[in-house]
Design a protein around this motif. Sequence first.
Motif, mmCIF file in Angstrom:
data_model
loop_
_atom_site.group_PDB
_atom_site.id
_atom_site.type_symbol
_atom_site.label_atom_id
_atom_site.label_comp_id
_atom_site.label_asym_id
_atom_site.label_seq_id
_atom_site.Cartn_x
_atom_site.Cartn_y
_atom_site.Cartn_z
ATOM 1 N N THR A 1 7.342 -3.773 5.202
ATOM 2 C CA THR A 1 7.261 -2.856 4.069
ATOM 3 C C THR A 1 5.793 -2.464 3.933
ATOM 4 O O THR A 1 4.955 -3.313 3.626
ATOM 5 N N TYR A 2 5.489 -1.203 4.171
ATOM 6 C CA TYR A 2 4.107 -0.747 4.159
ATOM 7 C C TYR A 2 3.732 -0.255 2.758
ATOM 8 O O TYR A 2 4.315 0.709 2.250
ATOM 9 N N ALA B 1 4.212 -5.912 3.120
ATOM 10 C CA ALA B 1 5.091 -6.922 2.532
ATOM 11 C C ALA B 1 6.236 -7.166 3.499
ATOM 12 O O ALA B 1 6.413 -6.426 4.474
ATOM 13 N N PRO B 2 7.037 -8.196 3.247
ATOM 14 C CA PRO B 2 8.151 -8.487 4.170
ATOM 15 C C PRO B 2 9.213 -7.392 4.140
ATOM 16 O O PRO B 2 9.292 -6.618 3.181
ATOM 17 N N GLU C 1 11.650 -1.608 -6.369
ATOM 18 C CA GLU C 1 10.920 -1.343 -7.613
ATOM 19 C C GLU C 1 9.515 -1.949 -7.574
ATOM 20 O O GLU C 1 8.557 -1.370 -8.093
ATOM 21 N N ALA C 2 9.382 -3.114 -6.923
ATOM 22 C CA ALA C 2 8.061 -3.724 -6.788
ATOM 23 C C ALA C 2 7.191 -2.907 -5.836
ATOM 24 O O ALA C 2 6.000 -2.701 -6.085
ATOM 25 N N ALA C 3 7.788 -2.443 -4.727
ATOM 26 C CA ALA C 3 7.033 -1.617 -3.780
ATOM 27 C C ALA C 3 6.556 -0.333 -4.455
ATOM 28 O O ALA C 3 5.398 0.077 -4.287
ATOM 29 N N ARG C 4 7.446 0.298 -5.230
ATOM 30 C CA ARG C 4 7.058 1.544 -5.899
ATOM 31 C C ARG C 4 5.935 1.309 -6.902
ATOM 32 O O ARG C 4 5.009 2.115 -7.022
ATOM 33 N N ALA C 5 6.010 0.184 -7.627
ATOM 34 C CA ALA C 5 4.971 -0.120 -8.614
ATOM 35 C C ALA C 5 3.622 -0.346 -7.938
ATOM 36 O O ALA C 5 2.579 0.127 -8.417
ATOM 37 N N MET C 6 3.636 -1.056 -6.800
ATOM 38 C CA MET C 6 2.384 -1.307 -6.110
ATOM 39 C C MET C 6 1.843 -0.029 -5.474
ATOM 40 O O MET C 6 0.630 0.226 -5.499
ATOM 41 N N LEU D 1 -4.051 5.516 2.334
ATOM 42 C CA LEU D 1 -2.703 5.993 2.636
ATOM 43 C C LEU D 1 -1.718 5.119 1.867
ATOM 44 O O LEU D 1 -1.933 3.910 1.737
ATOM 45 N N VAL D 2 -0.647 5.708 1.406
ATOM 46 C CA VAL D 2 0.332 4.966 0.600
ATOM 47 C C VAL D 2 1.718 5.097 1.216
ATOM 48 O O VAL D 2 2.125 6.179 1.651
#
Length: 322
Positions: free
Chosen positions: A116-117, A256-257, A263-268, A295-296
Amino acid sequence: MISRRHLPLAGLGLSLPFIRPAQAAWPADRPIEVIVPFPPGGGVDAVGRFATHQITPRLPGVRFVVSNRPGASGQLGMEAIFNAAPDGYTIGAIGSLNVSTLPLERPVRWKAEEYTYIANIVDDACGLWVLANSPLRSLGDLVAALKRNPESLSVGSAAGVGSDDHLVLLGLEEKADIRALHAPFNGTAQVQRDLLGGSVNVASFNMSEGIVLMREGKIRCLGQASPARWSAAPDVPTFREQGFDVVIGSARGIVAPPGFPPEAARAMEAAFAATFADPNFVRDAERVSLPLRPLVGREYRDMVLAEGETVRAMFARRPWRR
């Protein structure tokens, strides 16, 4: 006499409801572990700590705990990131090149496309460095000397075989049809020591790692392998400007793994996007000499996978072994 307020509730036909303790929502209920696959003090470690510190104010209640897990050129820590529970509480700081190079050399327990980038922070181009009084003034001088006498000049790579420091040399050798004497090292400090001492003619390490010695007038950079000149080294031409289409460096970011909660990925990702837009972030990065390439999310993933294609093609032409 027992007063009414001391009567057991059971005697009144009532019972206390079960009350669950209040739990904080992600990310406040427990610390988020940041796995760094290298020892403290290195480039990836510095970026991991810098990046998580920068986004902390934008994730209320978050607490980051850095865990260094070095070993096997980063393989152990990268496997730990990939195979961690995807519960939102484990992320990692990586150098993107290792995602692609290590699987070419040996079995690994990850798939590049399945991480998960979250966000890339830095792209630290490689440079080829010489002593300030070296007769080599440009990449053209280096190429000419090696054409006259192949392997007559030693080039020390800070991180050794298969690293970005080594691949930039392979790229120049391929583009210029030359061959240098490669001297692999185990760290930037060691190769800088031998460059300053005259044991190697040229050294390969990242631009941010040489900027201080260059400003002190001890070393010079023959070229930076970046798409454009880094603002902190505006007088150093790129490889492309000197006729050699070589672009390589160390991109460092947060992953991330697989299966990380969306929702956590979007928040970060949102926290990083807001941070990247903050002038204070740019100022802080300049202060610690970090060459930024923000880059996001998908953009970061696409960059890593494209880099992997380039590396695999190079390995097919010029295979290396550690």
